[in-house]
Motif scaffolding. Structure first.
Motif, PDB file in Angstrom:
ATOM      1  N   PHE A 132       0.833  -1.198   0.000  1.00 14.02           N
ATOM      2  CA  PHE A 132       0.000   0.000   0.000  1.00 14.02           C
ATOM      3  C   PHE A 132       0.873   1.255   0.000  1.00 14.02           C
ATOM      4  O   PHE A 132       0.654   2.181  -0.802  1.00 14.02           O
ATOM      5  N   ALA A 133       1.878   1.286   0.863  1.00 13.02           N
ATOM      6  CA  ALA A 133       2.741   2.463   0.967  1.00 13.02           C
ATOM      7  C   ALA A 133       3.551   2.679  -0.313  1.00 13.02           C
ATOM      8  O   ALA A 133       3.674   3.815  -0.810  1.00 13.02           O
ATOM      9  N   ILE A 134       4.105   1.596  -0.868  1.00  9.70           N
ATOM     10  CA  ILE A 134       4.914   1.720  -2.089  1.00  9.70           C
ATOM     11  C   ILE A 134       4.048   2.162  -3.259  1.00  9.70           C
ATOM     12  O   ILE A 134       4.460   2.993  -4.087  1.00  9.70           O
ATOM     13  N   ALA A 135       2.827   1.622  -3.347  1.00  9.01           N
ATOM     14  CA  ALA A 135       1.923   2.025  -4.425  1.00  9.01           C
ATOM     15  C   ALA A 135       1.557   3.497  -4.315  1.00  9.01           C
ATOM     16  O   ALA A 135       1.398   4.192  -5.328  1.00  9.01           O
ATOM     17  N   LEU A 136       1.420   3.996  -3.087  1.00  9.93           N
ATOM     18  CA  LEU A 136       1.155   5.422  -2.901  1.00  9.93           C
ATOM     19  C   LEU A 136       2.318   6.261  -3.416  1.00  9.93           C
ATOM     20  O   LEU A 136       2.115   7.325  -4.028  1.00  9.93           O
ATOM     21  N   VAL A 137       3.541   5.806  -3.162  1.00 11.27           N
ATOM     22  CA  VAL A 137       4.719   6.529  -3.658  1.00 11.27           C
ATOM     23  C   VAL A 137       4.715   6.543  -5.187  1.00 11.27           C
ATOM     24  O   VAL A 137       4.989   7.573  -5.817  1.00 11.27           O
ATOM     25  N   ILE A 138       4.395   5.392  -5.802  1.00  7.88           N
ATOM     26  CA  ILE A 138       4.340   5.331  -7.269  1.00  7.88           C
ATOM     27  C   ILE A 138       3.289   6.294  -7.797  1.00  7.88           C
ATOM     28  O   ILE A 138       3.498   6.997  -8.795  1.00  7.88           O
ATOM     29  N   ALA A 139       2.124   6.365  -7.115  1.00  6.97           N
ATOM     30  CA  ALA A 139       1.067   7.288  -7.535  1.00  6.97           C
ATOM     31  C   ALA A 139       1.547   8.734  -7.441  1.00  6.97           C
ATOM     32  O   ALA A 139       1.260   9.558  -8.329  1.00  6.97           O
ATOM     33  N   ALA A 140       2.287   9.052  -6.372  1.00 13.05           N
ATOM     34  CA  ALA A 140       2.802  10.411  -6.212  1.00 13.05           C
ATOM     35  C   ALA A 140       3.828  10.740  -7.290  1.00 13.05           C
ATOM     36  O   ALA A 140       3.828  11.841  -7.853  1.00 13.05           O
ATOM     37  N   VAL A 141       4.709   9.777  -7.584  1.00 14.26           N
ATOM     38  CA  VAL A 141       5.720   9.995  -8.630  1.00 14.26           C
ATOM     39  C   VAL A 141       5.041  10.174  -9.984  1.00 14.26           C
ATOM     40  O   VAL A 141       5.424  11.037 -10.787  1.00 14.26           O
ATOM     41  N   ALA A 142       4.015   9.360 -10.234  1.00 11.12           N
ATOM     42  CA  ALA A 142       3.312   9.442 -11.516  1.00 11.12           C
ATOM     43  C   ALA A 142       2.606  10.780 -11.697  1.00 11.12           C
ATOM     44  O   ALA A 142       2.463  11.272 -12.825  1.00 11.12           O
ATOM     45  N   ALA A 143       2.167  11.368 -10.581  1.00 11.85           N
ATOM     46  CA  ALA A 143       1.461  12.650 -10.654  1.00 11.85           C
ATOM     47  C   ALA A 143       2.409  13.834 -10.745  1.00 11.85           C
ATOM     48  O   ALA A 143       1.971  14.968 -10.987  1.00 11.85           O
ATOM     49  N   ALA A 144       3.702  13.603 -10.540  1.00  6.89           N
ATOM     50  CA  ALA A 144       4.672  14.697 -10.576  1.00  6.89           C
ATOM     51  C   ALA A 144       4.826  15.244 -11.993  1.00  6.89           C
ATOM     52  O   ALA A 144       4.547  14.556 -12.986  1.00  6.89           O
ATOM     53  N   ALA A 157      -4.993   5.193 -11.327  1.00  8.27           N
ATOM     54  CA  ALA A 157      -5.024   3.729 -11.343  1.00  8.27           C
ATOM     55  C   ALA A 157      -4.112   3.166 -10.262  1.00  8.27           C
ATOM     56  O   ALA A 157      -4.454   2.177  -9.595  1.00  8.27           O
ATOM     57  N   THR A 158      -2.959   3.785 -10.059  1.00 14.37           N
ATOM     58  CA  THR A 158      -2.043   3.321  -9.020  1.00 14.37           C
ATOM     59  C   THR A 158      -2.601   3.587  -7.633  1.00 14.37           C
ATOM     60  O   THR A 158      -2.362   2.816  -6.699  1.00 14.37           O
ATOM     61  N   LEU A 159      -3.359   4.669  -7.478  1.00 16.07           N
ATOM     62  CA  LEU A 159      -4.019   4.935  -6.200  1.00 16.07           C
ATOM     63  C   LEU A 159      -5.050   3.855  -5.892  1.00 16.07           C
ATOM     64  O   LEU A 159      -5.145   3.378  -4.752  1.00 16.07           O
ATOM     65  N   VAL A 160      -5.802   3.455  -6.911  1.00 12.64           N
ATOM     66  CA  VAL A 160      -6.743   2.339  -6.737  1.00 12.64           C
ATOM     67  C   VAL A 160      -5.980   1.064  -6.380  1.00 12.64           C
ATOM     68  O   VAL A 160      -6.418   0.267  -5.535  1.00 12.64           O
ATOM     69  N   ASN A 161      -4.831   0.882  -7.019  1.00  6.94           N
ATOM     70  CA  ASN A 161      -3.972  -0.254  -6.714  1.00  6.94           C
ATOM     71  C   ASN A 161      -3.611  -0.275  -5.234  1.00  6.94           C
ATOM     72  O   ASN A 161      -3.670  -1.307  -4.561  1.00  6.94           O
ATOM     73  N   ALA A 162      -3.230   0.900  -4.690  1.00  6.31           N
ATOM     74  CA  ALA A 162      -2.878   1.002  -3.281  1.00  6.31           C
ATOM     75  C   ALA A 162      -4.060   0.620  -2.393  1.00  6.31           C
ATOM     76  O   ALA A 162      -3.899  -0.075  -1.377  1.00  6.31           O
TER      77      ALA A 162
END
Length: 416
Positions: free
Chosen positions: A79-91, A164-169
């Motif tokens: 969950f935490a790693i997926a949140l980081v990916i979502a944040a990076v993707a939104a950058a 989509a990554t946020l949903v993944n998280a």
């Protein structure tokens, strides 16, 4: 117990959906940033590496620590790693290096969840229900393998990678909550000596796990033969895209039909497997499944048409599911409960190690002089069929055929 079984099944379903979203989200984002198909493929390949390396240690952890806590921890980390990916993707300018790191970390978490889940099934599911639980997990895997590529890519295209990554998280968070609500049945607790003393015994326990695996001859032979069967399958599967789209020059819909047939066959096999296990000895089912798989691979060697390939791969899907459900159920019954994590991890590592080897071997056959014998399609399926026939014969002659007669070992022999 019935409610716990429903929650366990639901957790597996939700987290598996999360795995599929991640499987396409990271490569899609990297492709958007770099424009390189090779860079995107590398992100996809990262999924398999930890199972081969990290997975061996993960099995020891699953046998030494509380499996329920491991599953919850894995889901929380995911969950935490997926949140980081979502944040990076939104950058505004996503970091490719950070994406690779997160993709690898997320892939490294899942090998710890796999043996813990296999052990948790033994901890929570009555023995007479094991085949049903294994059939459920195989049905989910097969169904996602069938619809995952289409739905996953469409889902990401509709929502975008960040959402989509946020949903993944969120899928991992839901899975953790479901596992948390399952009654605690395991007696494994962290020792009073502390984490350092516990970790010092990891190497010793891993060696002991290998000894256990070698001591149960049907399981040892099964581990080797399952890896060999996986090799035979990926000789073909790793090169189907090239064969159908490039060699045969067929449209993408033909490739989709082949994989759809395989997925539908796998679902059918998972549905009927528990009924077959109730009626027939497991060793006979494993031998028959291996032989049916060899027959499926031989059919396109005789008639290399796309319709035959699709039908053959549907049969292959049925055979694979029957083999997997039968093998998992027998292994959970015979292997000591406190060693199931190590045995499951070694088996998974051996199977995953054959994926690149089988695919590369198939590619060498397609591109080599052997392809001149009867065309690349016919030659490739013939080679795979010959390997799988040898696996089927070895299954019939090895101790694996008598795995249903093996006496369950209630404790770990020779474990300090």
């Amino acid at each position: 117990m019935a409610q716990g079984g429903v929650r366990l099944r639901s957790a597996f379903l939700v987290s598996s959906i999360g795995d599929w979203i991640y499987r396409f989200a990271a490569p899609t984002l990297i492709l958007q940033i770099t424009g390189s198909a090779l860079s995107a493929a590398l992100a996809y390949v990262l999924e398999f590496i930890p199972y081969i390396v990290v997975g061996l240690v993960a099995g020891v952890i699953a046998d030494r620590w509380d499996r329920r806590r491991i599953l919850i921890t894995c889901d929380c980390l995911s969950f935490a790693i997926a949140l980081v990916i979502a944040a990076v993707a939104a950058a505004e300018r996503p970091s490719v290096a950070l994406l690779y790191l997160c993709a690898f970390l997320l892939a490294a978490v899942r090998p710890f969840a796999f043996p813990a889940f296999q052990g948790f099934i033994v901890d929570t599911v009555p023995q007479e229900r094991l085949s049903r639980m294994n059939a459920w997990t195989q049905t989910v895997d097969s169904s996602l393998g069938f619809v995952g590529p289409v739905v996953g890519t469409a889902f990401i295209a509709a929502l975008g990678v960040p959402l989509a990554t946020l949903v993944n998280a969120l899928t991992f968070a839901i899975s953790a909550l479901l596992i948390y609500r399952i009654a605690h049945v395991s007696s494994r607790e962290k020792p009073a000596a502390g984490v350092r003393a516990e970790l010092s015994g990891v190497g010793r326990d891993f060696v002991a796990g290998l000894r256990i695996l070698r001591s149960i001859r049907p399981v040892w032979w099964g581990t080797l033969l399952m890896a060999a069967a996986n090799f035979a399958g990926f000789v073909v599967e790793g090169n189907l895209v090239y064969l159908i789209l490039q060699v045969e020059g067929l449209p993408a819909v033909a490739l989709g039909a082949v994989f759809a047939a395989q997925g539908l066959g796998a679902v059918l096999g998972a549905v009927v497997a528990p009924r077959l296990i109730d009626r027939y000895p497991t060793g006979r089912l494993l031998t028959s499944g291996m032989a049916l798989s060899a027959l499926a691979m031989a059919l396109p060697a005789a008639l290399p048409a796309v319709g035959v390939i699709a039908a053959a791969w549907a049969v292959e899907g049925v055979a694979t599911s029957v083999i997997v459900v039968s093998w998992f159920t027998a292994r959970q019954t015979v292997v000591p409960a406190d060693a199931i994590g190590r045995v499951a991890s070694v088996s998974r590592a051996a199977a995953y190690a054959t994926i690149p080897v089988g695919a590369l071997a198939g590619g060498a056959v397609v591109g080599g002089a052997l392809a001149a014998w009867g065309g690349p399609v016919r030659t490739l399926f013939l080679c795979a069929a010959l390997v799988q026939t040898a696996v089927a014969a070895a299954t019939a002659l090895s101790p694996l055929r008598d795995i249903h007669e093996a006496v369950p070992a209630p404790t770990t022999p020779g474990d300090p």
